[in-house]
Motif scaffolding. Structure first.
Motif, short mmCIF file in Angstrom:
data_model
loop_
_atom_site.label_atom_id
_atom_site.label_comp_id
_atom_site.label_asym_id
_atom_site.label_seq_id
_atom_site.Cartn_x
_atom_site.Cartn_y
_atom_site.Cartn_z
N ASP A 233 58.35 40.00 -32.37
CA ASP A 233 59.49 39.14 -32.06
C ASP A 233 60.75 39.99 -32.05
N PRO A 234 61.57 39.91 -30.99
CA PRO A 234 62.79 40.73 -30.97
C PRO A 234 63.74 40.41 -32.12
N ALA A 235 63.55 39.26 -32.77
CA ALA A 235 64.38 38.93 -33.93
C ALA A 235 63.90 39.64 -35.21
N ASP A 236 62.74 40.25 -35.14
CA ASP A 236 62.19 40.98 -36.29
C ASP A 236 62.84 42.37 -36.33
N GLU A 237 63.96 42.49 -37.04
CA GLU A 237 64.73 43.73 -37.04
C GLU A 237 63.92 44.90 -37.58
N ALA A 238 63.19 44.68 -38.64
CA ALA A 238 62.40 45.77 -39.21
C ALA A 238 61.30 46.21 -38.26
N GLY A 239 60.64 45.23 -37.61
CA GLY A 239 59.58 45.56 -36.68
C GLY A 239 60.10 46.30 -35.47
N VAL A 240 61.25 45.87 -34.94
CA VAL A 240 61.84 46.54 -33.78
C VAL A 240 62.28 47.95 -34.15
N HIS A 241 62.84 48.09 -35.35
CA HIS A 241 63.28 49.42 -35.79
C HIS A 241 62.09 50.36 -35.95
N ALA A 242 60.99 49.85 -36.49
CA ALA A 242 59.79 50.67 -36.64
C ALA A 242 59.27 51.12 -35.28
N LEU A 243 59.30 50.22 -34.31
CA LEU A 243 58.88 50.59 -32.95
C LEU A 243 59.82 51.65 -32.39
N ALA A 244 61.13 51.45 -32.59
CA ALA A 244 62.10 52.42 -32.09
C ALA A 244 61.86 53.80 -32.68
N GLU A 245 61.49 53.86 -33.95
CA GLU A 245 61.18 55.15 -34.59
C GLU A 245 60.01 55.82 -33.90
N ARG A 246 59.00 55.04 -33.59
CA ARG A 246 57.83 55.60 -32.89
C ARG A 246 58.20 56.08 -31.50
#
Length: 958
Positions: free
Chosen positions: A686-699
């Motif tokens: 979910d784009p509202a999942d800030e932690a999940g989006v940040h983890a993807l961005a790190e990858r």
């Protein structure tokens, strides 16, 4: 021979050991694989995450648990009726550091080391500063700078009574011929007595034994008296004082190694590397003694039944892959009853086949990965996507040109020393005869460079110094291109180099080749006479050496230029940019896919079939989703423009705002970044999942850094532009930041949701084809659920096996299709088809292959074939290019859409009681008068009603 039913590749390292694999064995067995396929198990450099930097071929890695843990795993595997295949690295070892005893010995004793001929070291370098020495290009800055800074030190190992130079983790033993002078420098009677046995030592083997005895006495003295006297010696070679620093420098200059700045390796390294990696040294496994030493442990484990087969890494790096494979098979066959199972890692170009005379089961599956990937791509997208890429990047060159440009750069910037080695081997042949001695080194060098640059495959495989007709099919392409690019004055050298590189056998009666004219030699090259068997003439040895060096140049050049450079520069559609692919071969039609499968069935029915590996650049499900863009090329082009406009404020300006290429990340990399995000965005994120989006961005940031450096345009591994890299990373994190939730993030996730069902359908088709095509399906760790990984190390992340074990059950894939986002439908397909392979082992592994004709309105959207083994039949049906056919969110075409589309069954195939193993329903074929023949027909509206794929067999599940 133990033929695997299916393999599961596991990447072992200190955080996933033999015991960790053992803990998951129940799950692996329940999934249905027959063999675990392990990354290298020999001792590698400490902390290695891949095992390809072996430092000790004779021991099982302690970091993985040691031989005891390997045997525990093997016993449990075999108790379940399964087997173990092990990855073997015969081409190279990890060097530098302090853990490779073979390498340390040659640094200590030079050309008289017992291991001097284990590595491809040129002990007769034309550079006087390297003659009889090994270049050690591990310094972080220039030698003089590092010496003055005190980072190169003389030290003493009390446990082994050994003096050595140390630079960080790198250890270089001082030759014992220096020990007498070192010990006498203390000006002490007791040390002078210890120095006496070292006096007058040479590097000859007998003196090496004397040195060992003398070291024993020194070790006993240090153990008894302490190291105070030795410390005094070390201080006299310290770097704080100019006099002692010069003394250390002169000592180092007398050694069998030369410490050097890492940048010198490109031009001066005098030993064969793995590609351009100076931490990996080529091993001369073509020598009998080296072959036995390299394989001693593996042979013992095979003989004792611990392992059941081998995967050979980078076979193209070997001097003679054919001879190696023959020797390996003979040795394994002599150790244990039955034929050994051997596959080789080999990249095949389009139209290139694995050589028939290699006694192996086949490749590790890159060729299949390429074919099935190309099948997913719609040829209608090639032109609009190419136009869009040209408009974005400002370059309309095909991939072949991008690759050619990269080859030229790599040859100069990374492999200059390897080019020199090949050219010098040929120039030595020229110098040995009056008729050819005036061919200059420069002319030979230019010729070899042009041939290597234009070589269309990784390498050729001459036999006894002669090229075969198959070899010439590829060599002649390079020869013709070199003839066009070389100046007229170089044509004679080109003809002569052609002759020396296997166009004909040299005259065995002469030392050289008798000055035979190259053009005359070409006339009979396709049917040349074999040279005398034994003894080999000097000329033939020289020719074979030159051919080996040339082949060991073209293979790494192809890999570095294509896989590690051009594929990061060319971005028309990244799903066609992976190991073993040629982006210019954008798509593959059904007929060509059938032809490739039929060839596999005839020639290599036991080869591996892979769609994901530890070396892939994008996970199998990333590629499957990106392939959908070929079906909606115009929409994707418009989307790219819209996203670029939307994110323009986040671009980082460069030094020159008038040049678009100066802003970061630049238009080409921005477009490739959008493809990557669209391909790897998890279905449940979910784009509202800030932690999940940040983890993807790190990858993605990790991928981006590697991609930028591999492209070698605005930054590189050799000369990183950290400011540009940080600006690119800032752009990435900006466009994915929470404040873009209603902007770019919304647009991105909306688009991903639009293409994801078609991408999931592609995944299911790709999975079914891997499990039903001729060969042995290989599963890469964890990819039974979604594989949205990027290039390593991302594709080697830890696997959540608990999640996978909890998801595994006996429900039909069809029952899980509605919830496809959790990927359990993919796992269920794998589970069901592995069960079918277990029920009828010969059917899908080596059964006959029958392409099936498809008629009707949507025939172009169906691939179908049958497999037959005795009385067992399977009919495989899949949906392709379905982006425009899907209604709603489920990745399955509605039954009514198929209209009159029909599949003709082959004669002899049962018409009734065909059980669909993916939906647990039975189907019956029928005659259709409208088709105008007596064939039995199946209808996608029936067999593809519950799933986008079907595997029908006249075998009941239970």
């Amino acid at each position: 021979m133990t033929i695997p039913r299916a393999t599961l590749r596991l990447q072992l390292h200190h955080d996933f050991t033999f015991d960790d694999a053992l803990a998951q064995l129940d799950y692996f067995a329940a999934l249905g694989v027959s063999h675990l396929y392990l990354s290298p198990v020999t001792t590698a450099q400490p902390g290695s995450m891949h095992g390809y930097d072996t430092v000790d071929y004779g021991t099982v890695s302690a970091e993985l648990g040691g031989e005891g843990a390997l045997r525990r795993l093997a016993a449990a595997v075999h108790a379940r009726g399964m087997g173990l295949i092990v990855d073997m690295v015969p081409n190279h070892m990890g060097v530098g550091g302090s853990h490779n005893a073979w390498w340390l010995d040659i640094l200590e004793w030079g050309r008289h080391s017992a291991f001097a001929r284990h590595f491809d070291v040129d002990w007769h370098s034309p550079d006087p500063a390297l003659r009889g020495k090994v270049l050690m290009p591990f310094l972080g800055a220039q030698y003089g700078e590092e010496l003055a800074a005190g980072r190169i030190e003389l030290k003493f190992d009390a446990a082994n009574a050994r003096f050595f130079a140390q630079y960080g983790p790198h250890v270089c033993p001082i030759c014992p011929t220096e020990y007498a002078a070192l010990l006498q420098a203390a000006n002490r009677a007791d040390l002078a007595a210890l120095a006496a046995p070292f006096q007058g030592l040479s590097t000859q083997p007998d003196d090496q034994m004397r040195a060992a005895a003398a070291r024993d006495a020194l070790r006993d003295f240090v153990a008894r008296e302490g190291t105070d006297a030795i410390d005094f010696i070390l201080e006299s070679y310290g770097t704080d004082d100019p006099v002692s620093r010069d003394r250390l420098h002169r000592l180092l200059e007398r050694q069998h190694f030369r410490l050097a700045w890492w940048r010198t390796a490109t031009d001066e390294v005098n030993w064969r590397r793995f590609f351009d990696v100076s931490a990996l040294a080529g091993v001369r496994v073509e020598r009998h003694d080296v072959f036995e030493a390299v394989h001693k442990l593996i042979f013992r484990l095979y003989a004792e039944g611990v392992i059941d087969g081998l995967r050979i890494d980078h076979v193209d790096g070997l001097a003679d892959p054919r001879e190696y494979c023959e020797r390996l098979r003979q040795r394994l066959a002599s150790l244990r009853a039955g034929a050994p199972y051997i596959v080789v890692e080999k990249i095949l170009a389009r139209g290139e086949a694995l050589r028939d005379d290699w006694p192996v089961q086949g490749t590790t599956g890159y060729d299949f990965m390429n074919d099935v990937g190309a099948l997913l791509h719609d040829p209608a997208g090639v032109v609009p996507l190419a136009e869009a890429w040209a408009a974005i990047s400002g370059d309309d060159a095909p991939f072949a040109q991008v690759s050619l440009d990269a080859r030229r750069e790599i040859l100069t910037a990374s492999l200059a020393a390897e080019l020199d080695h090949a050219a010098r081997a040929l120039h030595r042949i020229a110098r040995e005869q009056p008729g050819t001695r005036d061919f200059t080194f420069a002319s030979v060098h230019r010729t070899v460079a042009q041939l290597a640059t234009h070589f269309p495959v990784y390498r050729i495989y001459p036999s006894n110094g002669l090229r075969s007709a198959i070899d010439n099919r590829y060599f002649d392409v390079a020869l013709a291109a070199a003839r066009k690019t070389l100046p007229r004055a170089n044509q004679g050298a080109l003809d002569q180099v052609d002759a020396w590189l296997g166009a004909h056998a040299p005259d065995p009666a002469t030392k050289g080749n008798g000055g035979n004219d190259g053009k005359a030699a070409r006339a009979g090259k396709h049917g040349g006479q074999n040279p005398p068997a034994t003894p080999l003439s000097h000329a033939l040895i020289a020719q074979r050496t030159a051919l080996a060096l040339f082949s060991q140049l073209t293979a790494p050049l192809a890999a570095k230029a294509t896989e590690d450079t051009a594929l990061y520069r060319y971005g028309r559609l990244l799903s066609r940019n992976d190991v073993g692919t040629d982006p210019d071969d954008f798509s593959l039609d059904v007929e060509a896919f059938h032809a490739a499968n039929a060839q596999r069935q005839r020639r290599t029915p036991y080869a591996l079939l892979a769609t994901a590996t530890h070396d892939h650049k994008r996970g199998e499900d990333v590629r499957a989703r990106l392939a959908v863009l070929s079906e909606i090329a115009s929409e994707w082009s418009a989307t790219l423009r819209a996203w670029s406009t939307l994110n323009q404020p986040q671009r980082r300006p460069g030094d020159n705002l008038n040049e678009a290429a100066q802003w970061s990340p630049g238009p080409a990399f921005e477009a490739m970044l959008y493809q990557t995000l669209a391909g790897c965005w998890p279905p449940d994120l979910d784009p509202a999942d800030e932690a999940g989006v940040h983890a993807l961005a790190e990858r993605v940031a990790q991928w981006q850094l590697k991609a930028l450096r591999e492209a070698k345009q605005r930054t590189s591994w050799i000369a990183p532009d950290e400011n540009y890299e940080s600006e690119c990373q800032a752009f990435l994190f900006d466009i994915l930041s929470p404040r873009r939730r209603d902007g770019f993030l919304h647009e991105l996730t909306t688009f991903v949701a639009r293409i994801s069902p078609a991408g999931a359908l592609n995944t299911l088709l790709q999975t079914v084809l891997r499990l039903t095509s001729p060969g042995v399906p290989d599963l890469y760790q964890g990819t039974e659920l979604w594989d949205f990984s990027l290039v390593d190390p991302d594709n080697r992340r830890p696997v959540d096996y608990a999640l996978r074990a909890a998801a595994l059950d006996d429900a039909t894939p069809a029952a899980k299709l509605a919830n496809w986002r959790d990927a359990q439908v993919k796992q269920a397909v794998i589970h069901r088809l592995l069960a079918l392979r277990e029920r009828a082992p010969g059917l899908l592994r080596e059964g006959e292959y029958w392409p099936l004709k498809v008629h009707g309105a949507l025939a172009a959207h169906v691939i179908a074939f049958a497999r037959r083994h005795g009385d067992h039949w399977a009919v495989v049906v899949g949906t392709r290019h379905a982006a425009a056919l899907l209604d709603g969110d489920v990745p399955c075409v509605a039954a009514q859409r198929w209209d009159d589309t029909a599949i003709a069954l082959p004669k002899g195939c049962p018409a009734s009681a065909l059980h669909d193993w993916l939906a647990d329903v039975d189907h019956t074929a029928s005659k259709d008068a409208a088709q105008g023949d007596q064939a039995n027909w199946l209808y996608p509206r029936d067999v593809l009603a519950a799933m986008p794929v079907a595997v029908l067999a006249n075998i009941a599940r239970k």
